[in-house]
Each structure stands twice: as structure tokens, then as C-alpha cells.
Design an enzyme around this catalytic site. Structure first.
Site, PDB file in Angstrom:
ATOM      1  N   LYS A 260       0.822  -1.208   0.000  1.00  0.00           N
ATOM      2  CA  LYS A 260       0.000   0.000   0.000  1.00  0.00           C
ATOM      3  C   LYS A 260       0.856   1.259   0.000  1.00  0.00           C
ATOM      4  O   LYS A 260       0.622   2.199  -0.780  1.00  0.00           O
ATOM      5  CB  LYS A 260      -0.923   0.008   1.223  1.00  0.00           C
ATOM      6  CG  LYS A 260      -2.101  -0.947   1.141  1.00  0.00           C
ATOM      7  CD  LYS A 260      -2.920  -0.887   2.410  1.00  0.00           C
ATOM      8  CE  LYS A 260      -4.101  -1.845   2.377  1.00  0.00           C
ATOM      9  NZ  LYS A 260      -5.110  -1.480   1.373  1.00  0.00           N
TER      10      LYS A 260
ATOM     11  N   ARG B 283      -7.813   5.499  -3.984  1.00  0.00           N
ATOM     12  CA  ARG B 283      -9.060   4.781  -3.776  1.00  0.00           C
ATOM     13  C   ARG B 283     -10.090   5.226  -4.823  1.00  0.00           C
ATOM     14  O   ARG B 283      -9.973   6.307  -5.411  1.00  0.00           O
ATOM     15  CB  ARG B 283      -9.609   5.073  -2.379  1.00  0.00           C
ATOM     16  CG  ARG B 283      -8.769   4.536  -1.239  1.00  0.00           C
ATOM     17  CD  ARG B 283      -9.114   3.111  -0.918  1.00  0.00           C
ATOM     18  NE  ARG B 283      -8.361   2.635   0.250  1.00  0.00           N
ATOM     19  CZ  ARG B 283      -8.585   1.482   0.850  1.00  0.00           C
ATOM     20  NH1 ARG B 283      -9.545   0.685   0.396  1.00  0.00           N
ATOM     21  NH2 ARG B 283      -7.870   1.110   1.888  1.00  0.00           N
TER      22      ARG B 283
ATOM     23  N   SER C 180      -5.418  -4.890  -1.632  1.00  0.00           N
ATOM     24  CA  SER C 180      -6.492  -4.966  -0.651  1.00  0.00           C
ATOM     25  C   SER C 180      -6.086  -5.808   0.555  1.00  0.00           C
ATOM     26  O   SER C 180      -5.689  -6.963   0.413  1.00  0.00           O
ATOM     27  CB  SER C 180      -7.738  -5.573  -1.300  1.00  0.00           C
ATOM     28  OG  SER C 180      -8.665  -6.000  -0.319  1.00  0.00           O
ATOM     29  N   GLY C 181      -6.210  -5.214   1.748  1.00  0.00           N
ATOM     30  CA  GLY C 181      -5.941  -5.980   2.951  1.00  0.00           C
ATOM     31  C   GLY C 181      -6.928  -7.125   3.129  1.00  0.00           C
ATOM     32  O   GLY C 181      -6.549  -8.239   3.492  1.00  0.00           O
ATOM     33  N   HIS C 182      -8.227  -6.854   2.880  1.00  0.00           N
ATOM     34  CA  HIS C 182      -9.233  -7.905   3.014  1.00  0.00           C
ATOM     35  C   HIS C 182      -8.924  -9.096   2.107  1.00  0.00           C
ATOM     36  O   HIS C 182      -9.011 -10.253   2.525  1.00  0.00           O
ATOM     37  CB  HIS C 182     -10.622  -7.342   2.664  1.00  0.00           C
ATOM     38  CG  HIS C 182     -11.323  -6.704   3.819  1.00  0.00           C
ATOM     39  ND1 HIS C 182     -10.884  -5.538   4.404  1.00  0.00           N
ATOM     40  CD2 HIS C 182     -12.439  -7.069   4.499  1.00  0.00           C
ATOM     41  CE1 HIS C 182     -11.698  -5.206   5.392  1.00  0.00           C
ATOM     42  NE2 HIS C 182     -12.647  -6.117   5.478  1.00  0.00           N
TER      43      HIS C 182
ATOM     44  N   ARG D 252     -15.467  -5.988  -1.123  1.00  0.00           N
ATOM     45  CA  ARG D 252     -14.804  -4.684  -1.066  1.00  0.00           C
ATOM     46  C   ARG D 252     -14.979  -3.903  -2.367  1.00  0.00           C
ATOM     47  O   ARG D 252     -14.885  -2.676  -2.374  1.00  0.00           O
ATOM     48  CB  ARG D 252     -13.318  -4.863  -0.754  1.00  0.00           C
ATOM     49  CG  ARG D 252     -13.046  -5.603   0.527  1.00  0.00           C
ATOM     50  CD  ARG D 252     -13.650  -4.907   1.723  1.00  0.00           C
ATOM     51  NE  ARG D 252     -12.826  -3.812   2.195  1.00  0.00           N
ATOM     52  CZ  ARG D 252     -13.192  -2.965   3.156  1.00  0.00           C
ATOM     53  NH1 ARG D 252     -14.381  -3.074   3.712  1.00  0.00           N
ATOM     54  NH2 ARG D 252     -12.380  -1.995   3.533  1.00  0.00           N
TER      55      ARG D 252
ATOM     56  N   HIS E  44     -12.577  -0.449  -3.107  1.00  0.00           N
ATOM     57  CA  HIS E  44     -11.428  -1.063  -3.774  1.00  0.00           C
ATOM     58  C   HIS E  44     -11.693  -1.250  -5.262  1.00  0.00           C
ATOM     59  O   HIS E  44     -12.840  -1.389  -5.707  1.00  0.00           O
ATOM     60  CB  HIS E  44     -11.111  -2.432  -3.163  1.00  0.00           C
ATOM     61  CG  HIS E  44     -10.156  -2.384  -2.015  1.00  0.00           C
ATOM     62  ND1 HIS E  44      -8.847  -1.958  -2.137  1.00  0.00           N
ATOM     63  CD2 HIS E  44     -10.324  -2.714  -0.717  1.00  0.00           C
ATOM     64  CE1 HIS E  44      -8.253  -2.028  -0.959  1.00  0.00           C
ATOM     65  NE2 HIS E  44      -9.132  -2.483  -0.079  1.00  0.00           N
TER      66      HIS E  44
END
Length: 260
Positions: A117, A124, A165-167, A230, A236
Site C-alpha cells: 500500500k 481509492r 487490498s488488505g481484506h 470490497r 477497492h
């Protein structure tokens, strides 16, 4: 790419993983709490000494932050809806091994995702949509759909870069470990979302949301919903999700093969 070797021997990460595993095991096997208390106390005391020694010799005096930050949602494997645990009749040792693998993988996922990131610094959707481009008009007041789980806040976009994306990275890591651990992708289970628990209010209607569980036939099915969610809520791009899931799955494969 994830710095897995650094993570495996990082006392702060090991301590966080140990604490998470301890809490889970005590919840699952309360009768064994005394045994778990002794094991955790001795192990963490050793790790604290190692960490202090590491900090004392570090040139940049690194301050380690908890795994819970940033943007991390800790799963609760003891929740009755996490039904891929109990029907498998895992032993205490097997569950401890699974929880350790999942936590190691998620720790690496956090490090790798947030490293990306802030390396790429990609915008975004809200930033792009509110600006004119050669082929599109701006929508100055556009907002994403997601994020307000309790109905009391605005539908915000997370305040850090988009890619990766963290998710998606966490999902790839967790479900990757589960597939490898059980040797199959086929698994019937259900998950309960915080947003639909009979307690939280919808941020638009201000009505209490009903209890709704999601039912799955495979780990990949749940991973796909985590992946798409997301994008649907507008925080995202699909490229964030693609790269994050791939990274998470690679982390899971590395962690599992190194600790098999």
C-alpha cells in the site's frame, strides 16, 4: 513480496500469535486452562527477553505495533458458526497447530499488504470518481456504500492507499491455510456478519438489521465473497483484490510448507 523469514523469527509477532492461540484454546478447552497458562507464561517470558534484546541492538529502535493494526479483524474460531472446526474432531494439538498457522499467515498478510500500500500509494475509488478524466465526468459528492456497521457513522473509505487490498490478502491467507490444512476445498460451514446480527442498525434506514448467516459449501466460496465485497461497497478496485488474494494464497502456501 512478504518478508516471511523476518516474521517467523520476530519475537513481537510470535508473542501476538501465542496470545491469540492461547485465548482460542482456553475458549475451546476451559478444563485445560491451568496447563495453557503455564505454557503461555513460560513462552512469553522468553519472547519478551528476546524482544528486549532485539530492540536494544536495533539501529533504528523499531517500535513493534500489535497485529490488530491496521485494518485487521480478528476471527473468532470458537464461535459456534465457525463450524469447520468441531465436525472435524480435531485434537487439541491439531487445533493449536491450525490456529498458529492461520495467525502466522495473517501476520504476514498484514505486513505484505501494507508494505505494498505505501510502496505504490494507489488512489481509492472515491478519489478517482470525484475527479474529471478525459472520458468521465466527476461526481463530487460520491460516497461508497460500505463500512458503517453500527449505523452511527458515515460510510467512509479507509484512510490508507488502495493497492493491494488488505481484506483480499487476509482472505487468501486464511482460506489458503484452511484448504491446505484439511486437504480439501469442500467444507460446509456458516458465518455470521457483524452487520446482520439483530443488534446493529442500518445506516440509511436506522432500522435494526435482522440476524442473517451466510452458508457456504467450500472455502473458495467464502473467499470469493470476501474478495467481491470490497468492490461492491466501493472502497477497492478489482486489481487491488486480484493482487491481494494472490499474495495471500502465496503466503499461505509458504507458511504451510515451512511448518508442515
Amino acid at each position: 513480496m512478504p518478508k516471511t523469514n523476518d516474521v517467523l523469527f520476530n519475537p513481537a509477532i510470535q508473542a501476538a500469535v501465542t496470545q491469540a492461540a492461547y485465548q482460542t484454546l482456553v475458549s475451546l478447552y476451559p478444563a485445560q486452562k491451568v496447563l495453557f497458562d503455564k505454557a503461555q507464561s513460560g513462552f512469553l517470558n522468553t519472547l519478551r527477553k528476546d524482544l528486549l534484546a532485539q530492540l536494544a541492538t536495533s539501529e533504528d529502535k523499531i517500535t513493534y505495533t500489535p497485529i490488530m493494526e491496521p485494518g485487521y479483524h480478528q476471527p473468532d474460531p470458537t464461535h459456534p458458526n465457525q463450524s469447520f472446526l468441531s465436525p472435524q474432531k480435531n485434537t487439541v494439538q491439531q487445533n493449536a497447530g491450525l490456529f498458529a498457522l492461520v495467525n502466522y499467515a495473517m501476520a504476514d498478510a498484514a505486513i505484505a499488504a501494507w508494505d505494498s500500500k505505501y510502496y505504490y500509494g494507489f488512489w481509492r475509488p472515491i478519489v478517482a470518481i470525484r475527479q474529471d478524466t478525459r472520458s468521465t465526468r466527476s461526481i463530487p459528492n460520491w460516497l461508497p456504500l460500505g463500512a458503517a456497521s453500527d449505523g452511527s457513522g458515515t460510510n467512509f473509505t479507509p484512510a490508507f492507499p488502495s493497492y493491494v487490498s488488505g481484506h483480499a490478502t487476509f482472505g487468501g491467507a486464511v482460506f489458503g491455510i484452511l484448504r491446505l490444512f484439511y486437504g480439501t476445498d469442500t467444507m460446509q460451514f456458516q458465518l455470521q456478519a457483524d452487520e446482520y446480527n439483530g443488534i446493529t442498525k442500518d445506516s440509511i434506514t436506522n432500522q435494526i438489521r435482522p440476524v442473517r448467516a451466510r452458508y457456504y459449501q467450500s472455502f473458495t466460496q467464502a473467499e470469493d465473497e470476501n474478495f467481491l465485497g470490497r468492490i461492491y461497497v466501493g472502497v477497492h478496485w478489482r486489481t487491488d483484490q486480484d493482487a491481494g488474494r494472490t499474495m495471500g494464497q502465496q503466503i499461505a502456501s509458504y507458511i504451510f510448507t515451512q511448518n508442515d
